[in-house]
Design a protein around this motif. Structure first.
Motif, short mmCIF file in Angstrom:
data_model
loop_
_atom_site.label_atom_id
_atom_site.label_comp_id
_atom_site.label_asym_id
_atom_site.label_seq_id
_atom_site.Cartn_x
_atom_site.Cartn_y
_atom_site.Cartn_z
N MET A 180 -27.50 -16.68 -18.17
CA MET A 180 -28.67 -15.80 -18.24
C MET A 180 -29.94 -16.66 -18.13
O MET A 180 -30.02 -17.70 -18.77
CB MET A 180 -28.68 -15.02 -19.56
N ASN A 181 -30.88 -16.20 -17.31
CA ASN A 181 -32.16 -16.90 -17.23
C ASN A 181 -33.27 -15.87 -17.07
O ASN A 181 -33.02 -14.65 -16.96
CB ASN A 181 -32.16 -17.92 -16.10
N LEU A 182 -34.50 -16.34 -17.03
CA LEU A 182 -35.64 -15.43 -16.94
C LEU A 182 -35.63 -14.62 -15.66
O LEU A 182 -36.02 -13.45 -15.65
CB LEU A 182 -36.95 -16.21 -17.06
N TYR A 183 -35.16 -15.24 -14.56
CA TYR A 183 -35.10 -14.50 -13.30
C TYR A 183 -34.17 -13.29 -13.44
O TYR A 183 -34.50 -12.19 -12.99
CB TYR A 183 -34.61 -15.41 -12.18
N HIS A 184 -33.02 -13.49 -14.06
CA HIS A 184 -32.07 -12.40 -14.24
C HIS A 184 -32.70 -11.27 -15.06
O HIS A 184 -32.50 -10.08 -14.76
CB HIS A 184 -30.81 -12.90 -14.92
N LEU A 185 -33.44 -11.64 -16.10
CA LEU A 185 -34.07 -10.63 -16.94
C LEU A 185 -35.14 -9.86 -16.18
O LEU A 185 -35.27 -8.64 -16.33
CB LEU A 185 -34.65 -11.28 -18.20
N ARG A 186 -35.92 -10.56 -15.38
CA ARG A 186 -36.96 -9.89 -14.59
C ARG A 186 -36.33 -9.01 -13.50
O ARG A 186 -36.84 -7.92 -13.21
CB ARG A 186 -37.91 -10.92 -13.99
N TYR A 187 -35.22 -9.46 -12.91
CA TYR A 187 -34.49 -8.65 -11.94
C TYR A 187 -34.01 -7.36 -12.60
O TYR A 187 -34.10 -6.26 -12.02
CB TYR A 187 -33.28 -9.41 -11.39
N PHE A 188 -33.48 -7.51 -13.81
CA PHE A 188 -32.97 -6.36 -14.55
C PHE A 188 -34.06 -5.33 -14.81
O PHE A 188 -33.87 -4.12 -14.60
CB PHE A 188 -32.36 -6.83 -15.88
N VAL A 189 -35.24 -5.78 -15.25
CA VAL A 189 -36.34 -4.87 -15.54
C VAL A 189 -36.80 -4.16 -14.28
O VAL A 189 -37.06 -2.94 -14.28
CB VAL A 189 -37.51 -5.63 -16.20
N THR A 190 -36.90 -4.90 -13.18
CA THR A 190 -37.34 -4.29 -11.91
C THR A 190 -36.35 -3.23 -11.43
O THR A 190 -36.75 -2.13 -11.03
CB THR A 190 -37.50 -5.38 -10.84
N LEU A 191 -35.07 -3.54 -11.49
CA LEU A 191 -34.05 -2.59 -11.06
C LEU A 191 -34.04 -1.36 -11.98
O LEU A 191 -33.87 -0.23 -11.52
CB LEU A 191 -32.68 -3.24 -11.05
N ALA A 192 -34.26 -1.58 -13.26
CA ALA A 192 -34.27 -0.47 -14.20
C ALA A 192 -35.43 0.49 -13.90
O ALA A 192 -35.31 1.71 -14.08
CB ALA A 192 -34.39 -1.00 -15.64
N LYS A 193 -36.56 -0.04 -13.43
CA LYS A 193 -37.70 0.80 -13.13
C LYS A 193 -37.53 1.54 -11.80
O LYS A 193 -37.89 2.72 -11.68
CB LYS A 193 -38.98 -0.05 -13.10
N LEU A 194 -37.00 0.85 -10.79
CA LEU A 194 -36.87 1.46 -9.46
C LEU A 194 -35.58 2.24 -9.26
O LEU A 194 -35.52 3.13 -8.41
CB LEU A 194 -36.99 0.37 -8.39
N GLU A 195 -34.54 1.87 -10.02
CA GLU A 195 -33.24 2.55 -9.96
C GLU A 195 -32.65 2.54 -8.55
O GLU A 195 -31.95 3.49 -8.15
CB GLU A 195 -33.35 3.98 -10.49
N HIS A 196 -32.93 1.49 -7.80
CA HIS A 196 -32.42 1.41 -6.42
C HIS A 196 -32.33 -0.06 -6.03
O HIS A 196 -33.35 -0.78 -6.06
CB HIS A 196 -33.35 2.17 -5.47
N VAL A 246 -35.89 -6.38 -23.87
CA VAL A 246 -36.26 -7.35 -22.84
C VAL A 246 -37.72 -7.17 -22.43
O VAL A 246 -38.45 -8.14 -22.24
CB VAL A 246 -35.33 -7.22 -21.61
N THR A 247 -38.15 -5.93 -22.30
CA THR A 247 -39.55 -5.66 -21.92
C THR A 247 -40.51 -6.24 -22.95
O THR A 247 -41.51 -6.87 -22.59
CB THR A 247 -39.78 -4.15 -21.77
N ILE A 271 -44.34 -10.55 -24.44
CA ILE A 271 -44.79 -11.61 -25.35
C ILE A 271 -44.86 -12.94 -24.61
O ILE A 271 -45.82 -13.70 -24.74
CB ILE A 271 -43.86 -11.71 -26.57
N LEU A 272 -43.81 -13.22 -23.83
CA LEU A 272 -43.77 -14.48 -23.09
C LEU A 272 -44.90 -14.56 -22.07
O LEU A 272 -45.60 -15.57 -21.97
CB LEU A 272 -42.42 -14.61 -22.38
N ASP A 273 -45.12 -13.49 -21.32
CA ASP A 273 -46.18 -13.48 -20.32
C ASP A 273 -47.55 -13.62 -20.96
O ASP A 273 -48.44 -14.29 -20.44
CB ASP A 273 -46.13 -12.18 -19.50
#
Length: 295
Positions: A1-17, A68-69, A74-76
């Protein structure tokens, strides 16, 4: 797991596609699919499930998205603050003696802010206990960035830069035999009981050396830590005292008398830790204070 994976997850969760998320992330769809599969494998739960051509969060995915959000926010925020600090912005924590908190320090801070009006700079002021030794400890504990205080000997890790002087005067209560005097040789006060400063106060050592020049030490009937408390006891008739000349004396039942001999002035200093990293905004403030010191 890394930050890229977490950001990918958040983006996919928002777009659902997957395709839309991959395009937004500027990666291939297989790369996104692999990242989400790796994340699910590591967590041991399914984060998404298919719904037609789209994907939606599972119950586990919804709970994970919320945490994650918050974590990424907080990190950003922290990254943004540090980037701002690196460009000369940020917060400066200051501890100060009460004697310099009404005029000297506010004037320096206002001037610095006016000179850097294009930057976001936040000052936090701390009175601490009002004692120099506690402020020095606060510097060592990294609670303060800068302290405006008295000089302390045998503090090799602290840099002291003189920034202002304050005259010392003798104060006597109303009706005292010395009340009619406008100036005095401090040697003449040795016969009178005096109110002193406790050993924790930076003024204790200053006044002790002053009386050593007179060839003696007065009887000290009581000792306290702060300037105003000493003046209050003098006003109540407990004795006379040597204190800094401060505006509040004009509103107390005491008479300030100029000390003609021996000559002495109390210096105030800007104290900071030596040989440690300090953010650019702190370095800039130190430089400004040194250049605008009212000596």
């Amino acid at each position: 797991m890394n930050l890229y994976h977490l950001r990918y997850f958040v983006t996919l969760a928002k777009l659902e596609h997957y395709t839309k998320a991959a395009e937004l992330l500027a990666i291939t769809q297989p790369s996104l699919s692999h990242a989400i599969s790796s994340l699910e494998k590591e967590l041991g739960v399914k984060l998404f499930e298919k719904e037609g051509r789209n994907v939606v969060l599972t119950k586990c995915g919804q709970a994970f998205l919320e945490d994650v959000t918050k974590s990424l926010d907080i990190l950003d925020s922290s990254i943004n603050k540090l980037q701002m600090t690196g460009t000369g912005e940020g917060r400066i924590d200051i501890a100060q003696l009460r004697a310099v908190s009404s005029l000297i320090v506010p004037k320096l801070v206002r001037g610095f802010l006016d000179e850097h009006s294009d930057k976001h700079i936040d000052f936090r002021f701390h009175n601490s206990t009002g004692l120099t030794m506690d402020m020095i400890q606060g510097l060592k504990d990294r609670r303060y960035d800068v302290a405006f205080c008295s000089y302390v000997e045998q503090e090799p890790t602290i840099e002291f830069i003189p920034i202002a002087k304050q005259e010392l005067v003798l104060i006597v209560p109303e009706g005292h035999p010395l009340e009619s005097r406008d100036s005095i040789d401090l040697k003449e006060t040795l016969q009178y009981p005096q109110v002193g400063f406790s050993t924790r106060s930076g003024l204790h050592r200053v006044i002790k050396k002053l009386f050593e020049k007179c060839g003696g030490h007065p009887e000290v009937v009581c000792s306290v830590e702060e300037d105003e408390a000493v003046a209050g006891l003098v006003g109540a008739g407990f004795g006379v005292a040597v204190v800094p000349r401060m505006p509040i004396l004009d509103y107390m039942p005491v008479k300030p008398i100029q000390i003609a001999k021996p000559s002495w002035e109390r210096n105030f200093y800007m104290a900071t830790l030596k040989n440690v990293y300090q953010a650019p905004v702190i370095q800039a403030f130190k430089t400004y204070v040194a250049e605008h010191a009212d000596l």
